[in-house]
Design an enzyme around this catalytic site. Sequence first.
Site, PDB file in Angstrom:
ATOM      1  N   PRO A   9       0.531  -1.282   0.077  1.00 53.45           N
ATOM      2  CA  PRO A   9       0.318  -0.243  -0.178  1.00 53.45           C
ATOM      3  C   PRO A   9       0.839   1.089  -0.322  1.00 53.45           C
ATOM      4  CG  PRO A   9      -0.464  -1.518   2.204  1.00 53.45           C
ATOM      5  CD  PRO A   9       0.499  -1.881   1.058  1.00 53.45           C
ATOM      6  N   ASN A  10       0.461   2.465  -0.754  1.00 53.46           N
ATOM      7  CA  ASN A  10       0.527   3.584  -0.920  1.00 53.46           C
ATOM      8  C   ASN A  10       1.998   3.651  -1.634  1.00 53.46           C
ATOM      9  OD1 ASN A  10      -0.740   4.459   0.388  1.00 53.46           O
ATOM     10  ND2 ASN A  10       0.105   3.514   2.428  1.00 53.46           N
ATOM     11  N   ARG A  17       4.781  13.065  -1.648  1.00 52.43           N
ATOM     12  CA  ARG A  17       4.874  12.997  -0.443  1.00 52.43           C
ATOM     13  C   ARG A  17       6.082  12.815   0.329  1.00 52.43           C
ATOM     14  NH1 ARG A  17       1.319  12.853   3.502  1.00 52.43           N
ATOM     15  NH2 ARG A  17       2.122  13.995   4.679  1.00 52.43           N
ATOM     16  N   TYR A  22      11.511   8.997   1.707  1.00 50.54           N
ATOM     17  CA  TYR A  22      11.668   7.775   0.388  1.00 50.54           C
ATOM     18  C   TYR A  22      12.075   9.071  -0.835  1.00 50.54           C
ATOM     19  CZ  TYR A  22       7.454   5.947   3.912  1.00 50.54           C
ATOM     20  OH  TYR A  22       6.816   5.422   4.269  1.00 50.54           O
ATOM     21  N   ASN A  73       8.512  -5.457  -1.598  1.00 48.26           N
ATOM     22  CA  ASN A  73       7.649  -4.468  -0.862  1.00 48.26           C
ATOM     23  C   ASN A  73       6.488  -4.563   0.040  1.00 48.26           C
ATOM     24  OD1 ASN A  73       8.165  -2.440   1.127  1.00 48.26           O
ATOM     25  ND2 ASN A  73       8.692  -1.077  -0.003  1.00 48.26           N
ATOM     26  N   ALA A  76       3.430  -0.827   4.476  1.00 49.90           N
ATOM     27  CA  ALA A  76       2.622  -0.932   6.083  1.00 49.90           C
ATOM     28  C   ALA A  76       2.544  -2.177   6.192  1.00 49.90           C
ATOM     29  CB  ALA A  76       1.421  -0.110   6.180  1.00 49.90           C
ATOM     30  N   GLU A  97      13.090  -8.783   0.569  1.00 45.21           N
ATOM     31  CA  GLU A  97      12.427  -7.633   1.047  1.00 45.21           C
ATOM     32  C   GLU A  97      13.479  -6.827   0.960  1.00 45.21           C
ATOM     33  OE1 GLU A  97      12.372  -8.357   5.579  1.00 45.21           O
ATOM     34  OE2 GLU A  97      10.411  -6.743   5.406  1.00 45.21           O
ATOM     35  N   HIS A  99      12.875  -2.172   1.151  1.00 46.72           N
ATOM     36  CA  HIS A  99      12.369  -1.128   2.050  1.00 46.72           C
ATOM     37  C   HIS A  99      13.331  -0.201   1.378  1.00 46.72           C
ATOM     38  CE1 HIS A  99       9.225  -3.514   4.651  1.00 46.72           C
ATOM     39  NE2 HIS A  99      10.699  -4.338   5.138  1.00 46.72           N
ATOM     40  N   ARG A 106      13.427   3.981  11.590  1.00 45.22           N
ATOM     41  CA  ARG A 106      12.515   4.814  12.140  1.00 45.22           C
ATOM     42  C   ARG A 106      11.310   4.237  13.339  1.00 45.22           C
ATOM     43  NH1 ARG A 106       9.402   4.715   6.854  1.00 45.22           N
ATOM     44  NH2 ARG A 106       8.956   5.939   7.707  1.00 45.22           N
TER      45      ARG A 106
HETATM   46  O1  CA2 Z   1      10.818   2.109   3.250  1.00 46.77           O
HETATM   47  C1  CA2 Z   1       9.614   1.744   3.019  1.00 46.77           C
HETATM   48  O2  CA2 Z   1      10.087   1.369   1.815  1.00 46.77           O
HETATM   49  C2  CA2 Z   1       8.604   1.266   3.241  1.00 46.77           C
HETATM   50  O3  CA2 Z   1       8.048  -0.452   2.963  1.00 46.77           O
HETATM   51  C3  CA2 Z   1       7.467   2.253   2.983  1.00 46.77           C
HETATM   52  C4  CA2 Z   1       6.253   2.417   3.375  1.00 46.77           C
HETATM   53  C5  CA2 Z   1       5.636   2.376   4.745  1.00 46.77           C
HETATM   54  O4  CA2 Z   1       4.692   2.137   5.216  1.00 46.77           O
HETATM   55  C6  CA2 Z   1       7.523   0.876   5.745  1.00 46.77           C
HETATM   56  O5  CA2 Z   1       7.439   1.336   7.204  1.00 46.77           O
HETATM   57  C7  CA2 Z   1       8.533   1.126   5.210  1.00 46.77           C
HETATM   58  C8  CA2 Z   1       5.510   3.421   3.357  1.00 46.77           C
HETATM   59  C9  CA2 Z   1       4.962   3.420   1.731  1.00 46.77           C
HETATM   60  C10 CA2 Z   1       4.918   4.484   0.549  1.00 46.77           C
HETATM   61  O6  CA2 Z   1       3.688   5.788   1.958  1.00 46.77           O
HETATM   62  C11 CA2 Z   1       4.326   6.841   1.288  1.00 46.77           C
HETATM   63  C12 CA2 Z   1       3.390   7.921   2.570  1.00 46.77           C
HETATM   64  C13 CA2 Z   1       3.329   9.635   2.047  1.00 46.77           C
HETATM   65  C14 CA2 Z   1       3.680   9.586   1.033  1.00 46.77           C
HETATM   66  C15 CA2 Z   1       4.474   9.130  -0.080  1.00 46.77           C
HETATM   67  C16 CA2 Z   1       4.166   7.178  -0.550  1.00 46.77           C
END
Ligand code: CA2
Length: 143
Positions: A9-10, A17, A22, A73, A76, A97, A99, A106
């Site tokens: 997700p996301n 953002r 990221y 990946n 969340a 995996e 990230h 974090r």
């Molecule tokens: O660092 C990573 O790749 C994560 O898997 C990214 C996830 C996060 O929940 C993991 O803890 C670490 C979040 C994916 C992207 O989230 C965004 C948030 C804001 C703006 C754009 C993407």
Amino acid sequence: MKLLVLNGPNINMLGIREPGIYGTQTFADLLSLIEDTAKEYCIHIEQYQSNHEGDLVDKIQAAYGKFNGIVINPAAYTHTSVAILDALKAVGIPAVEVHISNVDVRESFRQISYAGLYCEKTIKGQGLDGYRQAIAYLVEKYA
Ligand code: CA2
């Protein structure tokens, strides 16, 4: 060799953002990197992104007998999903995996990875290049 790259997700919102965490590269940039890496190693790579846990489980199950490796990946779902862990165990496909951020530095809730209990390697904090490194690892070990 056939690899499946899975994103949770996301991840499709990358670059929109939180550039401090990221980076500024977008999801489209990630797809290009995956395509370029597939060409570089002359392998077939399918990519799939979903915001839904069950869809990711379905995709892992469908990979059984079809793919030689998985780069995942779970985003969340890394920190919550026993279902994704069980699906990886069920298919038994070698997995790495990834990230994008360095989850180790974090929030404490990001310190647990269920998928990581199955994956043979975890690459974190390398930005999008982590995906290239994960693909390279699987190619070098299993192709
Ligand atoms: O660092 C990573 O790749 C994560 O898997 C990214 C996830 C996060 O929940 C993991 O803890 C670490 C979040 C994916 C992207 O989230 C965004 C948030 C804001 C703006 C754009 C993407």
